[in-house]
Design a protein around this motif. Sequence first.
Motif, short mmCIF file in Angstrom:
data_model
loop_
_atom_site.label_atom_id
_atom_site.label_comp_id
_atom_site.label_asym_id
_atom_site.label_seq_id
_atom_site.Cartn_x
_atom_site.Cartn_y
_atom_site.Cartn_z
N LEU A 16 0.82 -1.20 0.00
CA LEU A 16 0.00 0.00 0.00
C LEU A 16 0.87 1.26 0.00
N ASP A 17 1.95 1.25 0.75
CA ASP A 17 2.87 2.40 0.74
C ASP A 17 3.44 2.64 -0.65
N LEU A 18 3.76 1.57 -1.37
CA LEU A 18 4.30 1.70 -2.73
C LEU A 18 3.23 2.25 -3.69
N VAL A 19 1.99 1.83 -3.53
CA VAL A 19 0.90 2.35 -4.36
C VAL A 19 0.74 3.85 -4.08
N ARG A 20 0.81 4.23 -2.82
CA ARG A 20 0.72 5.65 -2.45
C ARG A 20 1.85 6.45 -3.12
N GLU A 21 3.07 5.89 -3.11
CA GLU A 21 4.21 6.55 -3.76
C GLU A 21 4.00 6.70 -5.27
N LEU A 22 3.22 5.81 -5.85
CA LEU A 22 2.91 5.86 -7.29
C LEU A 22 1.65 6.70 -7.54
N ASP A 23 1.29 7.54 -6.58
CA ASP A 23 0.15 8.46 -6.68
C ASP A 23 -1.17 7.74 -6.92
N TRP A 24 -1.32 6.54 -6.39
CA TRP A 24 -2.56 5.78 -6.47
C TRP A 24 -2.96 5.48 -7.92
N ARG A 25 -1.97 5.36 -8.81
CA ARG A 25 -2.27 5.14 -10.23
C ARG A 25 -1.70 3.84 -10.78
N ALA A 26 -0.92 3.12 -9.99
CA ALA A 26 -0.27 1.90 -10.51
C ALA A 26 0.10 0.98 -9.37
N TRP A 27 0.29 -0.28 -9.73
CA TRP A 27 0.79 -1.29 -8.79
C TRP A 27 2.29 -1.41 -8.96
N PRO A 28 3.01 -1.60 -7.85
CA PRO A 28 4.47 -1.70 -7.93
C PRO A 28 4.90 -3.01 -8.59
N PRO A 29 6.13 -3.02 -9.11
CA PRO A 29 6.64 -4.27 -9.70
C PRO A 29 6.60 -5.41 -8.68
N ARG A 30 6.43 -6.60 -9.18
CA ARG A 30 6.42 -7.79 -8.32
C ARG A 30 7.85 -8.08 -7.85
N LEU A 31 7.94 -8.69 -6.69
CA LEU A 31 9.23 -9.18 -6.20
C LEU A 31 9.57 -10.47 -6.94
N PRO A 32 10.84 -10.89 -6.94
CA PRO A 32 11.20 -12.12 -7.67
C PRO A 32 10.36 -13.34 -7.27
N GLU A 33 9.96 -13.43 -6.01
CA GLU A 33 9.15 -14.58 -5.57
C GLU A 33 7.65 -14.38 -5.85
#
Length: 118
Positions: A20-37
């Motif tokens: 959720l913090d990463l989505v907030r950093e992306l201005d609520w417009r995108a999902w962050p990249p997936r982790l390798p796992e």
Amino acid sequence: MQPDQPPTTTLWRPTGPKELDLVRELDWRAWPPRLPEQPIFYPVLNEDYAIRIARDWNVKHDGAGFVTRFGVDSGFLRRYPVRQAGGETILELWVPAEELDEFNAHIVGRIELVHEFR
């Protein structure tokens, strides 16, 4: 729906505090990249299923769980078959991690936080 917007499908995503913090950093417009796992991004097709995951799994593992809601261009989503991951209403899409940027480009509007569990 705006006249120039394509028809959209509403999806939900149960998530923990870090994502959720990463989505907030992306201005609520995108999902962050997936982790390798995390080779697959799993949005779900109904709010109740998202609530159950956020409340029963994310809270247990992360101390908090959140449910987000967002719209995606319905035509684009046709490439992802609906997967039944359990009961009749346990429905999700499986988006390969390498397609997440393209998926994000088809989000219409902002990702909304709709439920919070602690």
